[in-house]
Design a protein around this motif. Sequence first.
Motif, PDB file in Angstrom:
ATOM      1  N   LEU A   3       0.845  -1.187   0.000  1.00 46.85           N
ATOM      2  CA  LEU A   3       0.000   0.000   0.000  1.00 46.85           C
ATOM      3  C   LEU A   3       0.882   1.239   0.000  1.00 46.85           C
ATOM      4  O   LEU A   3       0.553   2.241  -0.613  1.00 46.85           O
ATOM      5  N   GLY A   7      -0.062   2.873  -3.207  1.00 44.80           N
ATOM      6  CA  GLY A   7      -1.225   3.687  -2.903  1.00 44.80           C
ATOM      7  C   GLY A   7      -0.959   5.166  -3.133  1.00 44.80           C
ATOM      8  O   GLY A   7       0.179   5.604  -3.158  1.00 44.80           O
ATOM      9  N   GLU A  11      -4.154   8.806   0.295  1.00 42.67           N
ATOM     10  CA  GLU A  11      -4.983   7.692   0.761  1.00 42.67           C
ATOM     11  C   GLU A  11      -4.331   7.002   1.950  1.00 42.67           C
ATOM     12  O   GLU A  11      -4.996   6.570   2.866  1.00 42.67           O
ATOM     13  N   GLY A  15      -5.881   6.466   5.602  1.00 42.19           N
ATOM     14  CA  GLY A  15      -5.998   5.156   6.210  1.00 42.19           C
ATOM     15  C   GLY A  15      -5.282   5.104   7.550  1.00 42.19           C
ATOM     16  O   GLY A  15      -5.711   4.412   8.470  1.00 42.19           O
ATOM     17  N   ARG A 135      -5.587  -2.876  -2.934  1.00 42.45           N
ATOM     18  CA  ARG A 135      -6.469  -1.780  -3.354  1.00 42.45           C
ATOM     19  C   ARG A 135      -7.927  -2.072  -2.963  1.00 42.45           C
ATOM     20  O   ARG A 135      -8.654  -1.170  -2.548  1.00 42.45           O
ATOM     21  N   GLN A 138      -8.359  -1.151   0.542  1.00 38.49           N
ATOM     22  CA  GLN A 138      -8.400   0.311   0.657  1.00 38.49           C
ATOM     23  C   GLN A 138      -9.773   0.858   0.286  1.00 38.49           C
ATOM     24  O   GLN A 138     -10.326   1.709   0.993  1.00 38.49           O
ATOM     25  N   SER A 143     -11.079   4.563   1.768  1.00 41.37           N
ATOM     26  CA  SER A 143      -9.963   5.520   1.665  1.00 41.37           C
ATOM     27  C   SER A 143      -9.446   5.569   0.242  1.00 41.37           C
ATOM     28  O   SER A 143      -9.813   4.766  -0.588  1.00 41.37           O
TER      29      SER A 143
END
Lengths: 143, 139
Positions: A3, A7, A11, A15, A135, A138, A143
């Motif tokens: 992540l 990411g 985000e 998170g 993902r 997430q 998020s």
Amino acid sequence: MILLVFGNPREITAGGVGGPRRWADSLLGMPLSPWLIGAALVVALAALVAAIRDRPMRRMILVGLALLELGLVVQAVLALIGLGEVGEKGTFIGYLIGVLAIPPAAVWWGRAEPTRYGTGVIAVAAFTVAVMVGRLVQIWNGS
Amino acid sequence: MISGPGRLLVAVYGVFALAATSRAAVQIATKFHEAPLAYLLSAFAAVVYIVLTVALARGNRRVALGACVIELTGVLVVGTLSLADSAAFPQATVWSGYGSGYGFVPLVLPIVGLVYLLRAKGRPRRPDLASGDQAKRKA
């Protein structure tokens, strides 16, 4: 780590605020996902090592990929049942269904190449599965 | 169909073609008015990835080379613009921040692609005879 690498930075911050609680929330609908990410990374690592050592594709790696696919199907069923809470439904369903195509595609494209590069294809695919499931979690977290 | 390291490259490009296409499709379908330029760029990037994947897989070197150059230009120009004038690029594309949202793979990929394509140039047309792959297969 996945992540963090893949990411959107914003985000990750979002998170991070909720921290462990939000991660726990995500498990209610997607209890399998952390295991799937771990399993995908193990398969990716095994394939990567085999490719670097220039060994042919071991049956174990293919079995691992098959089990991964099975887990992804179960995840898709569970997540679709609890879909009501998800914000970005279109993207979520896209990832959920799209990720199912990755392992079969990798076996098809990788097995035709009996060298280390075929095993490399499996490694790339397994890593992609790990990222896509990351993902999914997430998006589930909102998020 | 391509063999050897190119097959691995096709797999990575295939993943990015898929990712960029889906992302652009969602962006354009759901919130095109928010940032038309960025989303059109997303769609353009997606098309470049698709062309590259197909050209590489079919061994169409010239098309692949051209697409690689466009891709490298795109990631450098969009990456620089997104940092210099972030107001013009409020929404992310695969090429924003030199592909930082994708672990900088979009920046590295065209370079790897160009190196692969240019190195393959000097070889004979039949890849089986040109590289050591055949020997490895028998071993």
